[in-house]
Motif scaffolding. Sequence first.
Motif, mmCIF file in Angstrom:
data_model
loop_
_atom_site.group_PDB
_atom_site.id
_atom_site.type_symbol
_atom_site.label_atom_id
_atom_site.label_comp_id
_atom_site.label_asym_id
_atom_site.label_seq_id
_atom_site.Cartn_x
_atom_site.Cartn_y
_atom_site.Cartn_z
ATOM 1 N N GLY A 56 15.317 -48.114 0.432
ATOM 2 C CA GLY A 56 14.010 -48.057 1.378
ATOM 3 C C GLY A 56 13.266 -49.270 1.718
ATOM 4 N N GLY A 57 12.586 -48.752 2.843
ATOM 5 C CA GLY A 57 11.784 -49.899 3.268
ATOM 6 C C GLY A 57 11.421 -49.730 4.707
ATOM 7 N N PHE A 58 11.234 -50.757 5.512
ATOM 8 C CA PHE A 58 11.147 -50.823 6.889
ATOM 9 C C PHE A 58 11.821 -52.108 7.187
ATOM 10 C CE2 PHE A 58 7.579 -48.675 5.230
ATOM 11 C CZ PHE A 58 6.939 -47.692 6.243
ATOM 12 N N ASP A 62 11.366 -51.814 11.363
ATOM 13 C CA ASP A 62 11.925 -50.476 11.951
ATOM 14 C C ASP A 62 11.764 -50.774 13.471
ATOM 15 O OD1 ASP A 62 12.501 -48.940 9.804
ATOM 16 O OD2 ASP A 62 10.863 -48.027 9.596
ATOM 17 N N CYS A 96 16.321 -43.116 2.058
ATOM 18 C CA CYS A 96 15.360 -43.295 3.243
ATOM 19 C C CYS A 96 15.717 -44.276 4.060
ATOM 20 C CB CYS A 96 13.971 -43.454 2.221
ATOM 21 S SG CYS A 96 12.638 -43.057 3.614
ATOM 22 N N ASN A 97 15.017 -45.342 4.348
ATOM 23 C CA ASN A 97 15.736 -46.242 5.351
ATOM 24 C C ASN A 97 17.049 -46.501 5.336
ATOM 25 O OD1 ASN A 97 14.549 -49.818 6.686
ATOM 26 N ND2 ASN A 97 14.526 -47.713 7.608
ATOM 27 N N GLN A 100 18.772 -43.769 7.035
ATOM 28 C CA GLN A 100 18.548 -44.032 8.588
ATOM 29 C C GLN A 100 19.648 -44.946 8.939
ATOM 30 O OE1 GLN A 100 14.544 -45.159 7.847
ATOM 31 N NE2 GLN A 100 13.444 -43.065 8.686
ATOM 32 N N PHE A 128 3.255 -40.654 9.468
ATOM 33 C CA PHE A 128 4.256 -40.656 8.122
ATOM 34 C C PHE A 128 3.975 -39.733 7.110
ATOM 35 C CE2 PHE A 128 5.037 -43.288 4.309
ATOM 36 C CZ PHE A 128 5.886 -44.083 4.775
ATOM 37 N N ALA A 157 8.541 -40.517 1.630
ATOM 38 C CA ALA A 157 7.647 -41.337 2.376
ATOM 39 C C ALA A 157 8.044 -41.916 3.544
ATOM 40 C CB ALA A 157 7.254 -42.393 1.116
ATOM 41 N N GLY A 159 8.278 -41.808 8.010
ATOM 42 C CA GLY A 159 7.845 -41.451 9.396
ATOM 43 C C GLY A 159 8.881 -40.900 10.366
ATOM 44 N N GLU A 160 10.057 -41.388 9.986
ATOM 45 C CA GLU A 160 11.186 -40.686 10.593
ATOM 46 C C GLU A 160 12.452 -40.218 10.118
ATOM 47 O OE1 GLU A 160 12.550 -43.686 13.538
ATOM 48 O OE2 GLU A 160 10.844 -44.839 13.097
ATOM 49 N N HIS A 217 13.106 -40.214 -2.466
ATOM 50 C CA HIS A 217 13.299 -41.365 -3.246
ATOM 51 C C HIS A 217 13.661 -41.079 -4.705
ATOM 52 C CE1 HIS A 217 12.041 -44.588 -0.345
ATOM 53 N NE2 HIS A 217 11.178 -43.397 0.096
HETATM 54 N N1 LIG Z 1 10.446 -45.267 2.551
HETATM 55 C C1 LIG Z 1 11.389 -45.700 3.339
HETATM 56 O O1 LIG Z 1 12.294 -46.100 3.123
HETATM 57 C C2 LIG Z 1 10.770 -45.420 5.083
HETATM 58 C C3 LIG Z 1 11.639 -45.169 5.983
HETATM 59 C C4 LIG Z 1 11.181 -45.529 7.587
HETATM 60 N N2 LIG Z 1 10.547 -46.985 7.360
HETATM 61 C C5 LIG Z 1 10.238 -44.468 8.020
HETATM 62 O O2 LIG Z 1 9.172 -44.667 7.716
HETATM 63 O O3 LIG Z 1 10.879 -43.366 8.342
#
Ligand SMILES: NC(=O)CC[C@H](N)C(=O)O
Length: 255
Positions: A56-58, A62, A96-97, A100, A128, A157, A159-160, A217
């Motif tokens: 996960g992360g950004f 993003d 998560c990320n 995506q 978020f 955690a 936003g998308e 997560h």
């Molecule tokens: N925790 C994450 O991996 C966040 C995923 C992505 N950045 C979102 O906000 O949707």
Amino acid sequence: MSKVKTLILRTPGTNCDVETSYAFELAGSETELVHINKLLAKPSLLSEFQIMAFPGGFGYGDDLGAGRVLANEVRLKLGEKISRFHESGGLIIGICNGFQALVKTGILPGPMKDGQKITLTDNNSGRFECRWTYLSVNPFSTCVFTQGLDRLYLPVAHGEGKLLGSPEVINKLNSAVYYTDKDGKRNAPYPANPAGTLMDIAGIADESGRIFALMPHPERFVRGSQHPRWTGEGLKKEGDGLKIFTNAVKWAREV
Ligand SMILES: NC(=O)CC[C@H](N)C(=O)O
């Protein structure tokens, strides 16, 4: 007993790589954090591993939508290598990320050659969502990572996180994990389903069950003391997320 090695992919903006590595190590795997540029310079590196994780992360901030830049990079520059890794029995997890990115490459629901079929987009709440969620595991899913699991309590955690797709595609997904209310009931409204995702789907696998990704997560709840009420409700031996990693490591060790 054969050794299992997990590659944890890092990009600029990844922020759950160390926790994901810790979770896999607790589960009995060796791990290596590999920056995407290192993998791009030497894609054959992947064949040294049995499991690949997209944490996960950004990733890349993003920009252009969560996971989009990484997805393009992976699909165009590593697509064939990742397909071969999967075909030869490799396991892939996206958190998560990472989820995506995997849907935006088309790796999930797959096959990648058919392109992107579903997406993860802005939460209905428009903000978020950072909260603990109740989940139930689909007992009919072939997902390797969720075998033998029933109910889970894991944080989200994002936003998308809203999963969207045409009804024909959504109905055929190998859904592995659903959001529920605290009693395990489906169709629970927000905030139980934090993004307003279709059919309460929190995680899916590909047809083989060897590629799995989820919005919650599991790496953030591998130890009992990571539970928000561990002092009041008592210390659990392990976190609900750990079994997802041990299932993968056990499977990789046995093949
Ligand atoms: N925790 C994450 O991996 C966040 C995923 C992505 N950045 C979102 O906000 O949707």
